[in-house]
Design an enzyme around this catalytic site. Structure first.
Site, PDB file in Angstrom:
ATOM      1  N   GLY A   1       9.861 -14.042  13.580  1.00 43.34           N
ATOM      2  CA  GLY A   1      10.998 -13.316  14.150  1.00 43.34           C
ATOM      3  C   GLY A   1      11.440 -12.172  13.275  1.00 43.34           C
ATOM      4  O   GLY A   1      12.060 -11.215  13.733  1.00 43.34           O
ATOM      5  N   ASN A   2      11.149 -12.248  11.955  1.00 41.14           N
ATOM      6  CA  ASN A   2      11.411 -11.133  11.048  1.00 41.14           C
ATOM      7  C   ASN A   2      10.383 -10.013  11.214  1.00 41.14           C
ATOM      8  O   ASN A   2      10.616  -8.881  10.787  1.00 41.14           O
ATOM      9  CB  ASN A   2      11.368 -11.592   9.583  1.00 41.14           C
ATOM     10  CG  ASN A   2      12.685 -12.146   9.088  1.00 41.14           C
ATOM     11  OD1 ASN A   2      12.782 -13.328   8.771  1.00 41.14           O
ATOM     12  ND2 ASN A   2      13.705 -11.301   9.018  1.00 41.14           N
ATOM     13  N   SER A   3       9.244 -10.325  11.815  1.00 37.67           N
ATOM     14  CA  SER A   3       8.160  -9.358  11.918  1.00 37.67           C
ATOM     15  C   SER A   3       8.641  -8.066  12.572  1.00 37.67           C
ATOM     16  O   SER A   3       9.291  -8.088  13.622  1.00 37.67           O
ATOM     17  CB  SER A   3       7.015  -9.937  12.751  1.00 37.67           C
ATOM     18  OG  SER A   3       6.373 -10.974  12.070  1.00 37.67           O
TER      19      SER A   3
ATOM     20  N   LEU B   1     -15.810   6.669   4.815  1.00 39.53           N
ATOM     21  CA  LEU B   1     -16.935   7.061   3.953  1.00 39.53           C
ATOM     22  C   LEU B   1     -18.274   6.567   4.466  1.00 39.53           C
ATOM     23  O   LEU B   1     -19.299   7.209   4.263  1.00 39.53           O
ATOM     24  CB  LEU B   1     -16.724   6.523   2.528  1.00 39.53           C
ATOM     25  CG  LEU B   1     -15.969   7.396   1.528  1.00 39.53           C
ATOM     26  CD1 LEU B   1     -16.003   6.754   0.148  1.00 39.53           C
ATOM     27  CD2 LEU B   1     -16.538   8.794   1.467  1.00 39.53           C
ATOM     28  N   GLY B   2     -18.286   5.392   5.085  1.00 39.62           N
ATOM     29  CA  GLY B   2     -19.553   4.828   5.522  1.00 39.62           C
ATOM     30  C   GLY B   2     -20.276   4.089   4.418  1.00 39.62           C
ATOM     31  O   GLY B   2     -21.472   4.298   4.193  1.00 39.62           O
ATOM     32  N   VAL B   3     -19.532   3.227   3.722  1.00 35.10           N
ATOM     33  CA  VAL B   3     -20.140   2.426   2.653  1.00 35.10           C
ATOM     34  C   VAL B   3     -19.658   0.982   2.780  1.00 35.10           C
ATOM     35  O   VAL B   3     -18.576   0.717   3.302  1.00 35.10           O
ATOM     36  CB  VAL B   3     -19.778   2.950   1.237  1.00 35.10           C
ATOM     37  CG1 VAL B   3     -20.390   4.319   0.983  1.00 35.10           C
ATOM     38  CG2 VAL B   3     -18.262   2.990   1.032  1.00 35.10           C
ATOM     39  N   VAL B   4     -20.482   0.067   2.301  1.00 31.38           N
ATOM     40  CA  VAL B   4     -20.077  -1.324   2.120  1.00 31.38           C
ATOM     41  C   VAL B   4     -19.844  -1.521   0.632  1.00 31.38           C
ATOM     42  O   VAL B   4     -20.723  -1.190  -0.184  1.00 31.38           O
ATOM     43  CB  VAL B   4     -21.163  -2.300   2.627  1.00 31.38           C
ATOM     44  CG1 VAL B   4     -20.753  -3.739   2.351  1.00 31.38           C
ATOM     45  CG2 VAL B   4     -21.411  -2.094   4.114  1.00 31.38           C
ATOM     46  N   ILE B   5     -18.675  -2.010   0.274  1.00 31.05           N
ATOM     47  CA  ILE B   5     -18.317  -2.112  -1.142  1.00 31.05           C
ATOM     48  C   ILE B   5     -18.031  -3.553  -1.521  1.00 31.05           C
ATOM     49  O   ILE B   5     -17.824  -4.411  -0.669  1.00 31.05           O
ATOM     50  CB  ILE B   5     -17.090  -1.237  -1.478  1.00 31.05           C
ATOM     51  CG1 ILE B   5     -15.888  -1.670  -0.623  1.00 31.05           C
ATOM     52  CG2 ILE B   5     -17.407   0.235  -1.291  1.00 31.05           C
ATOM     53  CD1 ILE B   5     -14.596  -0.975  -0.994  1.00 31.05           C
TER      54      ILE B   5
ATOM     55  N   ASP C   1      -1.170  -2.701  11.920  1.00 31.88           N
ATOM     56  CA  ASP C   1      -0.189  -3.555  12.577  1.00 31.88           C
ATOM     57  C   ASP C   1       1.130  -2.816  12.789  1.00 31.88           C
ATOM     58  O   ASP C   1       2.210  -3.377  12.614  1.00 31.88           O
ATOM     59  CB  ASP C   1       0.045  -4.839  11.778  1.00 31.88           C
ATOM     60  CG  ASP C   1       0.748  -5.923  12.606  1.00 31.88           C
ATOM     61  OD1 ASP C   1       0.681  -5.852  13.850  1.00 31.88           O
ATOM     62  OD2 ASP C   1       1.378  -6.811  12.003  1.00 31.88           O
TER      63      ASP C   1
ATOM     64  N   HIS D   1       1.720  -6.674  16.440  1.00 32.54           N
ATOM     65  CA  HIS D   1       1.580  -8.039  16.959  1.00 32.54           C
ATOM     66  C   HIS D   1       2.847  -8.530  17.665  1.00 32.54           C
ATOM     67  O   HIS D   1       2.806  -9.531  18.384  1.00 32.54           O
ATOM     68  CB  HIS D   1       1.151  -9.006  15.840  1.00 32.54           C
ATOM     69  CG  HIS D   1       2.227  -9.376  14.860  1.00 32.54           C
ATOM     70  ND1 HIS D   1       2.343  -8.785  13.628  1.00 32.54           N
ATOM     71  CD2 HIS D   1       3.222 -10.294  14.923  1.00 32.54           C
ATOM     72  CE1 HIS D   1       3.361  -9.320  12.975  1.00 32.54           C
ATOM     73  NE2 HIS D   1       3.916 -10.243  13.741  1.00 32.54           N
TER      74      HIS D   1
END
Length: 475
Positions: free
Chosen positions: A217-219, A274-278, A146, A116
């Site tokens: 600014g620390n990012s 994996l293809g899962v909703v958890i 990020d 960012h």
């Protein structure tokens, strides 16, 4: 004699207090040498982004910006300002700048920072501690973590030592160096407050939480341990005021370097999927699935033809271990899966219908962002039940659109438990009390046998997204 005694006691107390304070001060770390050794490898990063100005592109150069005026005044002044003929007009650009931090990780000029900090930049300038400035090339970015990798031209540049974030302990001292609000090489210190934090919309980073003062600014700046080794990249803060409030989050250096190595090798990052909703396993769900305590990641939905489906995972399985790593909370699973190389076979320990099972799954490659499961549900009324819902069979179109092999759809919610737990028309029920629902008849039979005053789980699909909910039927 009493006055002498009081004076002696007071003196002794003063000496003890002074001794305690001296001992306490002696036990506090001295960061001066650490900062002196590491700060040459910390850099300030500024970016320039050329943005086209919109409505005033045809006006005379040098005229004031009218965007902030009320419309009636803006229109008056625009009519009064001479216009440049179309053939002489040139698109105007506005220069946007951002400030952040980073650190050099190799003598030949590779630099790590946050995505960012450099996102959308047309030009990236890296300023060293001796105030020399170098133009940086963007090697690659990974928005999911990020992390961004830059390259500047140079030889024998100062660079940081890399530590291991996995060996970091809660309570350990850490130091941040960066440019908060543009104040170069500001040093702040604190302790590690927690590890493995999952933040909203950040599924692939087990953040390090600290109480080190971090501000805009620390990012992108480094987080050091007391050995002067980088253990994290300062990335986010929790704030209600826009400034530091005691909660700072850093990307573990182990994660960042895995990303950097892939960016350096291929310019992009591939991670396991994996293809899962958890969802999280709370106390009620743990009870309904026969667990002694809340643990693991509950699979609310298995994506059709995904790695999990091909590996035999099912809706309602609770993953307790993945590839040897214990899954304490649901947020631990994406971290563990994402770090596995696609195509690798991984062991998965699940609880299914109260029994533990071991499965082998070939991990897939995480699809591009933006892919989502979109579906709609509907149906005709067939039968009511003691839950207070009217349900019907899924039509062929609904099964196809939702890619479902089983379930019933709610066409009406009346007064009763269903209304209390928030069920709506159009919701699809695929499991109830750990039983698969493949028809209205099966649903009615399971509802009739539901226990009273005991937690019951139900799997519901709403607008293509599945989740488990719990409820109790009163006497």
């Amino acid at each position: 004699m009493n006055a002498v005694w009081k004076s002696w006691v007071a003196g002794a107390a003063l000496l003890l207090s002074a001794g305690w304070m001296a001992q306490a001060q002696a036990s506090l770390p001295d960061f001066a040498e650490l900062v002196e050794d590491t700060s040459p490898a910390v850099v300030n990063i500024s970016t320039r982004q050329h943005q086209k100005a919109g409505r005033q592109a045809g006006m005379v150069p040098g005229m004031p910006d009218l965007e902030g005026l009320p419309p009636i005044f803006r229109e008056f002044f625009e009519r009064s300002i001479p216009q440049v003929p179309p053939q002489q007009r040139r698109p105007q650009e506005r220069e946007a700048q951002s400030l952040g931090s980073g650190f050099i990780i190799s003598a030949d000029g590779y630099v790590l920072t946050n995505n960012h900090v450099v996102e959308g930049a047309d030009e990236i300038i890296v300023r060293l501690s001796d105030r020399s400035e170098l133009e940086a090339e963007l090697v690659g970015t990974d928005p999911r973590t990020d992390v961004a990798l830059l390259k500047v031209k140079g030889n024998d540049l100062p660079y940081v030592k890399l530590g291991s974030s996995s060996e970091l302990k809660v309570g350990e001292w850490v130091v941040a160096i960066g440019s908060p609000f543009g104040f170069d090489y500001s040093v702040t210190a604190g302790i590690v407050s927690a590890k493995g934090r999952s933040l909203p919309n950040e599924n692939y980073v087990p953040f390090i939480q600290t109480d080190v003062a971090i501000n805009p600014g620390n990012s992108g700046g480094p987080l050091f341990n007391l050995d002067g080794e980088v253990v994290g990249i300062n990335s986010q803060i929790f704030t209600r005021s826009g400034g530091f409030m005691g909660l700072s989050f850093a990307i573990p250096v182990d994660v960042a370097m895995e990303v950097a190595d892939q960016l350096k090798a291929q310019g992009k990052v591939s991670r396991g999927w994996l293809g899962v909703v958890i969802q999280e396993v709370n106390k009620d769900l743990a009870e309904s699935f026969g667990l002694d305590k809340p643990a693991g990641a509950l699979i609310a939905q298995v994506m059709p033809d995904g790695p999990a489906a091909k590996g035999g995972l099912r809706d309602g399985d609770i993953i307790l271990r993945f590839n040897g790593k214990e899954i304490v909370r649901s947020g631990d699973l994406p971290h563990a899966v994402g770090r596995v190389k696609p195509g690798t076979s991984a062991s998965v320990e699940v609880v299914r219908q109260g029994k533990r099972q071991q499965l082998q799954v070939t991990v897939g490659s995480l699809p591009d962002e933006g892919e989502a499961l979109v579906a709609q549900a509907g149906g005709q009324e067939k039968r009511s039940n003691r839950l207070g819902v009217v349900v019907s069979e899924l039509t062929a179109d609904q099964r196809s659109n939702l890619d479902l092999k089983r379930g019933v759809v709610i066409s009406e919610v009346t007064d009763g438990p269903a209304a209390v737990i928030g069920l709506r028309p159009g919701d699809v029920i695929t499991h109830l009390n750990n039983s698969a629902i493949d028809s209205v008849k099966t649903f009615a039979e399971v509802v009739d046998e539901l226990p009273k005053n005991r937690t019951v789980s139900m799997r519901v699909i709403r607008q293509g997204h599945a989740s488990f909910i719990t409820f109790k039927l009163a006497e």
